[in-house]
Scaffold this motif. Sequence first.
Motif, PDB file in Angstrom:
ATOM      1  N   TRP A   1     -16.538  -0.868 -10.368  1.00 11.75           N
ATOM      2  CA  TRP A   1     -15.771  -1.204  -9.250  1.00 11.75           C
ATOM      3  C   TRP A   1     -14.262  -1.011  -9.480  1.00 11.75           C
ATOM      4  O   TRP A   1     -13.499  -0.428  -8.525  1.00 11.75           O
ATOM      5  N   GLN A   2     -13.858  -1.139 -10.622  1.00  6.08           N
ATOM      6  CA  GLN A   2     -12.543  -1.023 -11.014  1.00  6.08           C
ATOM      7  C   GLN A   2     -12.258   0.586 -11.242  1.00  6.08           C
ATOM      8  O   GLN A   2     -11.307   1.134 -10.708  1.00  6.08           O
ATOM      9  N   GLN A   3     -13.225   1.301 -11.534  1.00  8.31           N
ATOM     10  CA  GLN A   3     -13.174   3.135 -11.593  1.00  8.31           C
ATOM     11  C   GLN A   3     -13.074   3.453 -10.294  1.00  8.31           C
ATOM     12  O   GLN A   3     -12.406   4.408 -10.048  1.00  8.31           O
ATOM     13  N   LEU A   4     -13.851   2.536  -9.069  1.00  8.86           N
ATOM     14  CA  LEU A   4     -13.882   3.297  -7.828  1.00  8.86           C
ATOM     15  C   LEU A   4     -12.467   3.130  -7.174  1.00  8.86           C
ATOM     16  O   LEU A   4     -11.934   3.834  -6.824  1.00  8.86           O
ATOM     17  N   ALA A   5     -11.919   1.739  -7.528  1.00 11.93           N
ATOM     18  CA  ALA A   5     -10.497   1.575  -6.872  1.00 11.93           C
ATOM     19  C   ALA A   5      -9.628   2.428  -7.593  1.00 11.93           C
ATOM     20  O   ALA A   5      -8.616   2.959  -6.997  1.00 11.93           O
ATOM     21  N   PHE A   6      -9.610   2.742  -9.137  1.00 15.08           N
ATOM     22  CA  PHE A   6      -8.776   3.545  -9.591  1.00 15.08           C
ATOM     23  C   PHE A   6      -8.824   5.149  -9.186  1.00 15.08           C
ATOM     24  O   PHE A   6      -7.877   5.770  -8.897  1.00 15.08           O
ATOM     25  N   GLU A   7     -10.188   5.416  -8.732  1.00 15.93           N
ATOM     26  CA  GLU A   7     -10.140   6.756  -8.285  1.00 15.93           C
ATOM     27  C   GLU A   7      -9.463   7.023  -6.615  1.00 15.93           C
ATOM     28  O   GLU A   7      -9.174   7.864  -6.187  1.00 15.93           O
ATOM     29  N   GLU A   8      -9.697   6.006  -6.007  1.00 20.79           N
ATOM     30  CA  GLU A   8      -8.820   5.855  -4.740  1.00 20.79           C
ATOM     31  C   GLU A   8      -7.394   5.938  -4.898  1.00 20.79           C
ATOM     32  O   GLU A   8      -6.976   6.725  -3.962  1.00 20.79           O
ATOM     33  N   TYR A   9      -6.978   5.288  -5.675  1.00 28.40           N
ATOM     34  CA  TYR A   9      -5.593   5.277  -5.962  1.00 28.40           C
ATOM     35  C   TYR A   9      -5.185   6.931  -6.414  1.00 28.40           C
ATOM     36  O   TYR A   9      -4.373   7.374  -5.843  1.00 28.40           O
ATOM     37  N   ARG A  10      -5.897   7.579  -7.300  1.00 29.68           N
ATOM     38  CA  ARG A  10      -5.583   8.719  -7.773  1.00 29.68           C
ATOM     39  C   ARG A  10      -5.661   9.718  -6.496  1.00 29.68           C
ATOM     40  O   ARG A  10      -4.765  10.623  -6.229  1.00 29.68           O
ATOM     41  N   ARG A  11      -6.751   9.517  -5.562  1.00 26.08           N
ATOM     42  CA  ARG A  11      -7.060  10.490  -4.602  1.00 26.08           C
ATOM     43  C   ARG A  11      -6.016  10.392  -3.605  1.00 26.08           C
ATOM     44  O   ARG A  11      -5.386  11.400  -2.907  1.00 26.08           O
ATOM     45  N   THR A  12      -5.232   9.183  -3.463  1.00 31.11           N
ATOM     46  CA  THR A  12      -4.290   9.104  -2.506  1.00 31.11           C
ATOM     47  C   THR A  12      -3.237   9.811  -3.039  1.00 31.11           C
ATOM     48  O   THR A  12      -2.352  10.518  -2.036  1.00 31.11           O
ATOM     49  N   ILE A  13      -2.574   9.746  -4.301  1.00 31.47           N
ATOM     50  CA  ILE A  13      -1.594  10.593  -4.780  1.00 31.47           C
ATOM     51  C   ILE A  13      -1.679  12.198  -4.644  1.00 31.47           C
ATOM     52  O   ILE A  13      -0.826  12.825  -4.215  1.00 31.47           O
ATOM     53  N   GLU A  14      -2.982  12.433  -4.935  1.00 29.59           N
ATOM     54  CA  GLU A  14      -3.135  13.936  -4.838  1.00 29.59           C
ATOM     55  C   GLU A  14      -3.192  14.486  -3.201  1.00 29.59           C
ATOM     56  O   GLU A  14      -2.476  15.303  -2.872  1.00 29.59           O
ATOM     57  N   ASP A  15      -3.648  13.702  -2.218  1.00 34.97           N
ATOM     58  CA  ASP A  15      -3.440  13.907  -0.902  1.00 34.97           C
ATOM     59  C   ASP A  15      -2.103  13.975  -0.201  1.00 34.97           C
ATOM     60  O   ASP A  15      -1.764  14.745   0.255  1.00 34.97           O
ATOM     61  N   ARG A  16      -1.437  12.971  -0.907  1.00 36.35           N
ATOM     62  CA  ARG A  16       0.218  12.836  -0.463  1.00 36.35           C
ATOM     63  C   ARG A  16       1.021  14.248  -1.403  1.00 36.35           C
ATOM     64  O   ARG A  16       1.735  14.596  -0.498  1.00 36.35           O
ATOM     65  N   LEU A  17       0.410  14.512  -2.519  1.00 39.37           N
ATOM     66  CA  LEU A  17       1.349  15.546  -3.069  1.00 39.37           C
ATOM     67  C   LEU A  17       0.922  16.889  -2.203  1.00 39.37           C
ATOM     68  O   LEU A  17       1.672  17.964  -1.857  1.00 39.37           O
TER      69      LEU A  17
END
Length: 375
Positions: free
Chosen positions: A183-199
């Motif tokens: 569950w924590q890994q899934l939340a972590f990946e979503e935070y990372r994907r948001t950053i990549e999308d904004r970049l």
Amino acid sequence: MKDDSTVFVGLDVHKDSIMVAYSVGLGEVEVLGKIGTRAADIDRLCKRVQSKASNVVFVYEAGPCGYGLHRQLSAKGYPCMVCAPSLIPRKPGERVKTDRRDAAKLVRALRAGDLSPVHVPTVEDEAFRDLVRAWGAAKQDLKQARQRLKAFLLVHDVRYTGRADWGSAHRRWISSYSFDSHWQQLAFEEYRRTIEDRLAQCERLETALREMAPQWRFYPVVETLQALRGIQFTSAIGLLAELGDLSRFDHPRQLTAWLGLTPSEHSSGQRRRLGSITKAGNGHARHLMVEAAWSYRHPAKVSPAIQRRHDGLPKAIIDRAWDAQLRLCKRYRRLVTRGKHPNVAVIAIARELAAFVWDIARMTSNLPGSQTNAH
């Protein structure tokens, strides 16, 4: 019809309705009531008030409904002021606010000359400003996404030993880290994907800005402003998008006042007291100016990056930018030596930097072939 009178019309504009009040000359203020926002409703209003006097002047507050009404009335030949809401006179102790009162208040203030107009950009300038603001919003979203990920890692005591500056090494470390919990890994990946999308969004918008900027009428000023230390392409284009035509300011003091960089004042009699800056006007342009001013805390020099920005610019512009470096770097050191806090010193530098921006824009408009004032 009274040919020697003027009808002052105050409009309290909302999304679906407009409250209308008017007065003929210095007569009593009357309320017409609410009308719609369609073009046909505006046409009927114009005919109705035109029957009362030969001259008609409209006013409404700047707000979320934009400048469409101003352009519609101006196209019909009616003077229309868009006034600054924060500068509308208000009576102390006034606690009742309604649409009828707001419209009537605009009429009284307009005929008394107590309103301050805002600058209404052209359609092209507003469209380009929308693109610049979209890029700025994407940058802010990226900053917030990074802050959320850092806070998430800190909560779980995950620390990066190097400098967390989102450089290549920092990003590689983040991409290689994993949590034991699914569950924590899934939340972590979503935070990372948001950053990549904004970049990716920031890159798309910046690419679009660089491609379209040469077609903008203020692009020559964008190029010359980059001769100044601390002002690169994105900050120059952000400043011009918010400031618009700098020739509307007759003196650099008017520009610094518009940016809200002038000190507030409370004086009486022989006593003169200056306070913090007013922070009036455009906050985004003021932020860009202050951020650029921080670069003048270092000694004056022409770095390779600044030298590249100087390529192809007129010598007069380059000399003026060097004058700015010599003066502002020396002034910052002098203020800090006198005991001023660095933040206070930088605000003073930003105020003077705005004057150099105004001067370089003026010099650019006087260059042969310049089209900055063609519209």
